[in-house]
Design a protein around this motif. Structure first.
Motif, PDB file in Angstrom:
ATOM      1  N   PRO A   1       3.798   5.197   5.766  1.00  0.00           N
ATOM      2  CA  PRO A   1       2.770   4.149   5.759  1.00  0.00           C
ATOM      3  C   PRO A   1       2.117   4.012   4.390  1.00  0.00           C
ATOM      4  CG  PRO A   1       2.533   5.588   7.666  1.00  0.00           C
ATOM      5  CD  PRO A   1       3.524   6.247   6.756  1.00  0.00           C
ATOM      6  N   ILE A   2       1.732   2.800   4.055  1.00  0.00           N
ATOM      7  CA  ILE A   2       1.083   2.547   2.783  1.00  0.00           C
ATOM      8  C   ILE A   2      -0.387   2.953   2.889  1.00  0.00           C
ATOM      9  CG2 ILE A   2       0.364   0.176   3.270  1.00  0.00           C
ATOM     10  CD1 ILE A   2       1.319  -0.531   0.431  1.00  0.00           C
ATOM     11  N   ASP A   3      -0.934   3.469   1.802  1.00  0.00           N
ATOM     12  CA  ASP A   3      -2.329   3.913   1.782  1.00  0.00           C
ATOM     13  C   ASP A   3      -3.226   2.716   1.464  1.00  0.00           C
ATOM     14  OD1 ASP A   3      -4.879   5.019   1.038  1.00  0.00           O
ATOM     15  OD2 ASP A   3      -3.904   6.951   0.702  1.00  0.00           O
ATOM     16  N   ILE A   4      -4.140   2.391   2.366  1.00  0.00           N
ATOM     17  CA  ILE A   4      -5.000   1.221   2.187  1.00  0.00           C
ATOM     18  C   ILE A   4      -5.872   1.340   0.945  1.00  0.00           C
ATOM     19  CG2 ILE A   4      -6.914   2.087   3.612  1.00  0.00           C
ATOM     20  CD1 ILE A   4      -7.198  -0.810   4.665  1.00  0.00           C
ATOM     21  N   GLU A   5      -6.219   2.565   0.561  1.00  0.00           N
ATOM     22  CA  GLU A   5      -7.045   2.744  -0.634  1.00  0.00           C
ATOM     23  C   GLU A   5      -6.296   2.335  -1.894  1.00  0.00           C
ATOM     24  OE1 GLU A   5     -10.201   3.277  -0.742  1.00  0.00           O
ATOM     25  OE2 GLU A   5     -10.281   3.409   1.447  1.00  0.00           O
ATOM     26  N   ASP A   6      -4.973   2.511  -1.895  1.00  0.00           N
ATOM     27  CA  ASP A   6      -4.179   2.072  -3.040  1.00  0.00           C
ATOM     28  C   ASP A   6      -4.250   0.559  -3.195  1.00  0.00           C
ATOM     29  OD1 ASP A   6      -3.430   4.645  -3.643  1.00  0.00           O
ATOM     30  OD2 ASP A   6      -1.508   4.541  -2.606  1.00  0.00           O
ATOM     31  N   ILE A   7      -4.182  -0.151  -2.069  1.00  0.00           N
ATOM     32  CA  ILE A   7      -4.242  -1.610  -2.118  1.00  0.00           C
ATOM     33  C   ILE A   7      -5.627  -2.069  -2.552  1.00  0.00           C
ATOM     34  CG2 ILE A   7      -3.858  -3.734  -0.821  1.00  0.00           C
ATOM     35  CD1 ILE A   7      -1.386  -2.008  -1.163  1.00  0.00           C
ATOM     36  N   ARG A   8      -6.652  -1.412  -2.041  1.00  0.00           N
ATOM     37  CA  ARG A   8      -8.018  -1.759  -2.447  1.00  0.00           C
ATOM     38  C   ARG A   8      -8.218  -1.549  -3.948  1.00  0.00           C
ATOM     39  NH1 ARG A   8     -10.538   1.254   2.750  1.00  0.00           N
ATOM     40  NH2 ARG A   8     -10.712  -0.553   4.152  1.00  0.00           N
ATOM     41  N   LYS A   9      -7.647  -0.472  -4.463  1.00  0.00           N
ATOM     42  CA  LYS A   9      -7.782  -0.168  -5.888  1.00  0.00           C
ATOM     43  C   LYS A   9      -7.116  -1.256  -6.731  1.00  0.00           C
ATOM     44  CE  LYS A   9      -6.656   3.326  -9.369  1.00  0.00           C
ATOM     45  NZ  LYS A   9      -5.964   4.622  -9.631  1.00  0.00           N
ATOM     46  N   ILE A  10      -5.911  -1.681  -6.322  1.00  0.00           N
ATOM     47  CA  ILE A  10      -5.200  -2.729  -7.055  1.00  0.00           C
ATOM     48  C   ILE A  10      -6.005  -4.020  -7.051  1.00  0.00           C
ATOM     49  CG2 ILE A  10      -3.144  -4.200  -7.036  1.00  0.00           C
ATOM     50  CD1 ILE A  10      -1.605  -1.775  -5.918  1.00  0.00           C
ATOM     51  N   ALA A  11      -6.568  -4.364  -5.882  1.00  0.00           N
ATOM     52  CA  ALA A  11      -7.357  -5.593  -5.775  1.00  0.00           C
ATOM     53  C   ALA A  11      -8.603  -5.527  -6.647  1.00  0.00           C
ATOM     54  CB  ALA A  11      -7.735  -5.835  -4.322  1.00  0.00           C
ATOM     55  N   LYS A  12      -9.259  -4.380  -6.650  1.00  0.00           N
ATOM     56  CA  LYS A  12     -10.478  -4.223  -7.439  1.00  0.00           C
ATOM     57  C   LYS A  12     -10.186  -4.313  -8.929  1.00  0.00           C
ATOM     58  CE  LYS A  12     -14.312  -1.002  -8.247  1.00  0.00           C
ATOM     59  NZ  LYS A  12     -14.908   0.330  -7.888  1.00  0.00           N
ATOM     60  N   GLU A  13      -9.142  -3.603  -9.374  1.00  0.00           N
ATOM     61  CA  GLU A  13      -8.807  -3.593 -10.796  1.00  0.00           C
ATOM     62  C   GLU A  13      -8.209  -4.927 -11.252  1.00  0.00           C
ATOM     63  OE1 GLU A  13      -6.245  -0.242 -11.256  1.00  0.00           O
ATOM     64  OE2 GLU A  13      -7.887   1.226 -11.212  1.00  0.00           O
TER      65      GLU A  13
ATOM     66  N   ILE B   1      -6.059  -7.508   2.610  1.00  0.00           N
ATOM     67  CA  ILE B   1      -5.590  -6.132   2.457  1.00  0.00           C
ATOM     68  C   ILE B   1      -5.119  -5.593   3.804  1.00  0.00           C
ATOM     69  CG2 ILE B   1      -6.354  -3.766   2.012  1.00  0.00           C
ATOM     70  CD1 ILE B   1      -8.134  -4.956  -0.231  1.00  0.00           C
ATOM     71  N   ASN B   2      -5.881  -5.862   4.846  1.00  0.00           N
ATOM     72  CA  ASN B   2      -5.480  -5.419   6.183  1.00  0.00           C
ATOM     73  C   ASN B   2      -4.232  -6.146   6.674  1.00  0.00           C
ATOM     74  OD1 ASN B   2      -7.418  -3.353   7.424  1.00  0.00           O
ATOM     75  ND2 ASN B   2      -8.832  -4.830   6.530  1.00  0.00           N
ATOM     76  N   ASP B   3      -4.071  -7.411   6.286  1.00  0.00           N
ATOM     77  CA  ASP B   3      -2.859  -8.151   6.644  1.00  0.00           C
ATOM     78  C   ASP B   3      -1.630  -7.539   5.979  1.00  0.00           C
ATOM     79  OD1 ASP B   3      -4.361  -9.847   8.172  1.00  0.00           O
ATOM     80  OD2 ASP B   3      -4.369 -11.505   6.735  1.00  0.00           O
ATOM     81  N   ILE B   4      -1.796  -7.106   4.715  1.00  0.00           N
ATOM     82  CA  ILE B   4      -0.692  -6.441   4.013  1.00  0.00           C
ATOM     83  C   ILE B   4      -0.294  -5.171   4.751  1.00  0.00           C
ATOM     84  CG2 ILE B   4      -0.094  -5.119   1.935  1.00  0.00           C
ATOM     85  CD1 ILE B   4      -1.609  -7.190   0.293  1.00  0.00           C
ATOM     86  N   ILE B   5      -1.285  -4.378   5.131  1.00  0.00           N
ATOM     87  CA  ILE B   5      -1.008  -3.118   5.829  1.00  0.00           C
ATOM     88  C   ILE B   5      -0.271  -3.396   7.140  1.00  0.00           C
ATOM     89  CG2 ILE B   5      -2.045  -1.118   6.954  1.00  0.00           C
ATOM     90  CD1 ILE B   5      -2.245  -1.054   3.916  1.00  0.00           C
ATOM     91  N   GLU B   6      -0.737  -4.398   7.889  1.00  0.00           N
ATOM     92  CA  GLU B   6      -0.126  -4.708   9.182  1.00  0.00           C
ATOM     93  C   GLU B   6       1.329  -5.137   9.023  1.00  0.00           C
ATOM     94  OE1 GLU B   6      -0.765  -7.721  13.026  1.00  0.00           O
ATOM     95  OE2 GLU B   6      -2.443  -7.305  11.658  1.00  0.00           O
ATOM     96  N   VAL B   7       1.593  -6.014   8.074  1.00  0.00           N
ATOM     97  CA  VAL B   7       2.969  -6.486   7.856  1.00  0.00           C
ATOM     98  C   VAL B   7       3.838  -5.349   7.346  1.00  0.00           C
ATOM     99  CG1 VAL B   7       4.445  -8.028   6.506  1.00  0.00           C
ATOM    100  CG2 VAL B   7       2.303  -8.879   7.494  1.00  0.00           C
ATOM    101  N   TYR B   8       3.327  -4.611   6.377  1.00  0.00           N
ATOM    102  CA  TYR B   8       4.097  -3.517   5.772  1.00  0.00           C
ATOM    103  C   TYR B   8       4.537  -2.511   6.830  1.00  0.00           C
ATOM    104  CZ  TYR B   8       5.382   0.158   2.444  1.00  0.00           C
ATOM    105  OH  TYR B   8       6.067   1.120   1.740  1.00  0.00           O
TER     106      TYR B   8
END
Length: 397
Positions: free
Chosen positions: A230-242, A211-218
């Motif tokens: 900037p992309i919201d890290i909580e959005d990525i965490r939510k997608i991964a969890k669901e 998730i942090n790698d996605i944020i860094e590249v994005y």
């Protein structure tokens, strides 16, 4: 006709039910989950409310039956990055009646004008642009998960009202049973094995790292874009969890150079192949049905939703190398016979070239429209992305 702001549960249900009514006999339509749509308009679930606001309406006839709907929203992180403050409208549905459609457009426009906006884009999402974005104008076939499906007559509504095409969005399909070209695979394999470069796929056991790698590249890839947020890290965490139990770990790839993340590539199973059996509902029995069909390998198509490469490395052919690894992963799952490569904007010739070089065939076109409130102001389409200072992204806006 009566236009009603959606504020209570019965009105929310009318808003959701309208699409089921309009597309009742259309075999190509996969109704989005009620919870997903409701979540977009819930400040507790949608992080875009941290920097924006949204509203939705239902249009009824004299008998109180729903005949249209629309939503309007302002993303303040992006609204003021254009030549004029620009809001959005979306989730538009309507019977074949131009008067009704124009009333819906007027309602959204007036709400945006009252809040200082001078233009509106539509139909778009109050969220990231990989979902619920654009109007389908060509390719009225089953859509991949997240890609909207519409009535053919909606195009006339938008254009008659005065919307103009801001950019075109293309979806390519790749027949996996035919394989990738030998020339492409040869070049891709050579790139994939170059010293200093490493490739690995996502693992839920180490999800926070990826998730942090996605944020860094994005953030590195798109910081030069005129409308970057900037992309919201909580959005990525939510997608991964669901997505646990649904996402294929080896369909999400990362590239590294000397240990630094330089690219990522996200492919998701096309859940619409199951969801079209659910009619937008995901109660207890439908959940059982969903996982039954999932285990039976009912899903035969995957959708590439986003691919990013930081500018410094975009001329290294990293995209081809990731396609090579992705192809090797899919070989182990032969029930996946098709890849949907979507969406890529007409302003992004590099991604179009990549999709075509791997054998993708353009199958669907969506339009993102813009409507300027000052009808005398000159209209500008979105500009082509210069190669020298852009990361690679399919659905960039």
């Amino acid at each position: 006709m009566n236009i009603i702001e959606v504020v209570n549960d019965s009105q929310k249900q009318l808003f959701l039910d309208l699409s089921r009514i309009l597309y009742k006999n259309d075999p190509n339509f996969a109704c989005p989950l009620d919870g997903e749509i409701d979540g977009i308009f819930n400040p507790k679930e949608n992080s875009f409310y941290k920097h924006g606001e949204a509203i939705r309406w239902i249009l009824t006839n004299e008998s109180g039956e729903p005949i249209g709907r629309i939503a309007a929203f302002i993303n303040t992180n992006k609204a003021y990055t254009f030549d004029q403050p620009t809001g959005g409208c979306g989730f538009f549905e309507c019977i074949d009646n131009k008067e009704a459609a124009f009333l819906l457009f007027d309602t959204a426009k007036n709400w945006l004008k009252e809040r200082g906006m001078e233009a509106m884009d539509g139909p778009i999402n109050f969220g990231e642009n990989d979902n619920h974005w654009g109007l389908l104008v060509d390719g009225f076939i089953p859509q991949g998960y997240g890609m909207p499906y519409h009535k053919a007559y909606y195009q006339n509504f938008f254009e008659s009202y005065g919307f103009k095409v801001f950019f075109e969005q293309y979806s390519y399909h790749l027949d996996r049973t035919k394989g990738l070209s030998k020339r492409f695979l040869k070049i891709a394999e050579w790139i994939a094995k170059k010293p200093g470069f490493e490739f690995e796929h996502f693992k839920f056991s180490n999800s926070e790292k990826y998730i942090n790698d996605i944020i860094e590249v994005y953030n590195e890839a798109w910081k030069f874009h005129d409308n970057f947020t900037p992309i919201d890290i909580e959005d990525i965490r939510k997608i991964a969890k669901e997505g646990k139990g649904i996402l294929e770990e080896d369909f999400i790839w990362f590239a590294y150079h000397e240990g630094k993340p330089i690219a990522f590539f996200v492919t998701m199973p096309d859940l619409n192949q199951i969801l079209r059996k659910m009619n937008g509902k995901l109660g207890f029995w439908n959940k059982l049905k969903f996982f039954y069909y999932l285990k039976r390998k009912t899903i035969t198509r995957a959708r590439i939703t986003i691919m990013g490469v930081v500018p410094k490395y975009q001329r290294f052919g990293i995209e081809s190398a990731i396609f090579f690894h992705m192809n090797e992963a899919i070989k182990k799952k032969p029930h996946y016979t098709e890849l949907e490569l979507s969406w890529v904007g007409d302003f992004n010739p590099k991604m179009i070239s990549i999709y075509e070089s791997v054998g993708g065939v353009r199958m669907k076109t969506h339009y993102t429209y813009r409507y300027l409130f000052d009808r005398n102001k000159p209209f500008k389409r979105t500009p082509i992305i210069p190669l020298e200072n852009r990361g690679t992204k399919a659905s960039e806006e």
